[in-house]
Design an enzyme around this catalytic site. Structure first.
Site, PDB file in Angstrom:
ATOM      1  CB  ILE A   1      -0.962   0.000   1.190  1.00 52.70           C
ATOM      2  CG1 ILE A   1      -1.825  -1.266   1.197  1.00 52.70           C
ATOM      3  CG2 ILE A   1      -1.851   1.248   1.149  1.00 52.70           C
ATOM      4  CD1 ILE A   1      -2.681  -1.454  -0.030  1.00 52.70           C
ATOM      5  CG  ASP A   2       3.636   2.556   3.190  1.00 45.64           C
ATOM      6  OD1 ASP A   2       2.676   3.322   3.333  1.00 45.64           O
ATOM      7  OD2 ASP A   2       4.310   2.125   4.134  1.00 45.64           O
ATOM      8  CB  VAL A   3       5.179   0.106  -2.907  1.00 42.42           C
ATOM      9  CG1 VAL A   3       5.652   0.100  -4.358  1.00 42.42           C
ATOM     10  CG2 VAL A   3       6.341  -0.261  -1.977  1.00 42.42           C
TER      11      VAL A   3
END
Length: 418
Positions: free
Chosen positions: A184-186
């Site tokens: 999700i961060d990426v």
């Protein structure tokens, strides 16, 4: 040193990076790889949180582990690091001066967190109307969760990703499972960099550019919902929530892992032609003529009967033998590698995915390994100009560029503003 003398696609773009951890730094590394001058602002002494997220840690020239975590190096290539205390009035003044000259600011503080320092969008827009300002938070700038802190694992759980990842309940190892990377961060970093590029074009486009910057509101939860992709589309079409099914694809068959004679092998058959060629190769051409298996829809509906036939056949050859058998028949088939095996793969080595960059910081770490950017542009290629920097490695250099004298820089150090 740069890998090419060709100016990058974003050459001339200045980015003030106030973000830390992964989503924001991933976005700004994308911009840096494309040629932007990214100034990463870090806290004095402590720096970005991920500098301490270890083990594993980087090794020095003597092969000894340092106190710098390798996590930081994943998303901070091609940047210049400066240390500034934004809570200090003189530190704030420096950042305002830098923002006045920047094209882009990226930050991931809590909602309203930078207002007290005069570094919020409204304050900086008044100073620099051309500024593109990207805020990354867990839940966005508004709504009932806006004030909450958000982390990748929390959002993987909330958006439903963990409910469709892992083995089904009742199976060995069943239960909700996170993805092995903070996806999700990426993904948020990738969406953010795309939004920034769109805003730059909207500002500077020769025919339709406004000449004005804009505000970008990125939320991890929004991204988590978006990247559910076909699983979200399936739910919206039917009202039925998908569940965990291990490595089985909900809409394709056979599209999963199988035990081979010496381990495991992956089949990823995406159409009826591939299935027919697979059946011919493995000595069961009749399967492709069976009404239960002739089409993908039928195979999905009769998955259990298909697997009953496939499983014993797949155990008759080794993984390497299956790959060799199917490679020239355009039937997707491959190994399930460890990370070490993936980096040793001939195709990965040929493409130069692992890179080593020199770091001239005088900190005992002569070079840093990094993973190549997968974008291959023919005219304005990605460049690898700088290794992920040591903490504050470029503070003096950047402040000189702002016009500060040596005496002034020493005074700021003495005041602990930098």
């Amino acid at each position: 040193m740069p890998t090419t003398a060709t100016p990058g696609a974003l050459s001339g773009i200045k980015v003030l990076d106030l973000s830390r951890v992964l989503a924001g730094p991933w976005a700004t590394q994308m911009l840096a790889d494309l040629g932007a001058d990214v100034i990463k602002v870090e806290r004095p002494v402590a720096g970005d949180d991920t500098r301490h997220w270890g083990p594993p840690f980087l090794k020095d020239d003597a092969g000894q582990a340092t106190r710098e975590a390798s996590y930081f190096t994943a998303c901070n290539r091609n940047k210049r690091s400066i240390t500034v205390d934004m809570a200090h009035p003189e530190g704030q003044a420096l950042l305002l001066q830098m923002a006045a000259e920047a094209d882009v600011v990226v930050e991931n503080f809590k909602v309203g967190g930078l207002q007290q320092y005069g570094l919020d969008y409204d304050s900086l827009k008044a100073l620099n109307p051309r500024l593109i300002y990207c805020s990354i938070t867990g839940f966005g700038q508004d709504g009932p969760y806006a004030e909450r802190a958000g982390y990748d694992l929390m959002v993987q759980a909330m958006c439903g990703l963990m409910s469709i990842t892992g083995h089904a309940d009742g199976e060995p190892g069943g239960g909700p499972l996170k993805v092995g990377v903070a996806v999700i961060d990426v993904f948020t970093g990738l969406y953010a960099s795309n939004a920034i590029l769109a805003a730059l074009n909207a500002r500077d486009n020769a025919r339709h550019g406004t000449g004005q910057g804009q505000y970008i509101d990125m939320a991890l939860l929004d991204v988590g919902m978006a990247v559910l992709a076909n699983q979200a589309a399936g739910f919206l079409a039917t009202g039925q929530a998908p569940g965990r099914a291990g490595n089985i694809h909900p809409s394709l068959a056979p599209y999963q892992d199988f035990p081979s004679r010496d381990g495991n092998v992956l089949l990823a058959i995406g159409n009826d032609g591939q299935f027919a060629r697979f059946c011919e190769a493995c000595g069961h051409p009749d399967w492709a003529q069976d009404a239960r298996f002739a089409t993908n829809t039928a195979r999905v509906q009769h998955r259990a009967e298909l697997l009953e036939r496939l499983l014993p056949v797949m155990r008759t050859r080794t993984t390497a033998e299956w790959i060799a058998l199917l490679e020239d028949k355009a039937v997707p088939c491959g190994p399930i590698n460890t990370v070490a095996q993936a980096f040793d793969d001939p195709q990965v080595r040929h493409r130069g995915i692992a890179r080593t960059l020199p770091r001239q910081a005088g900190d005992g770490i002569a070079q840093v390994a990094t993973v190549a950017n997968p974008m291959r542009l023919s005219a304005t290629p990605v460049s690898y100009r700088r290794a992920p920097p040591s903490l504050g490695q470029h503070t003096q250099e950047v402040l000189h560029e702002l016009g500060l004298s040596e005496e002034r820089i020493r005074a700021l150090h003495a005041a602990r503003a930098i």
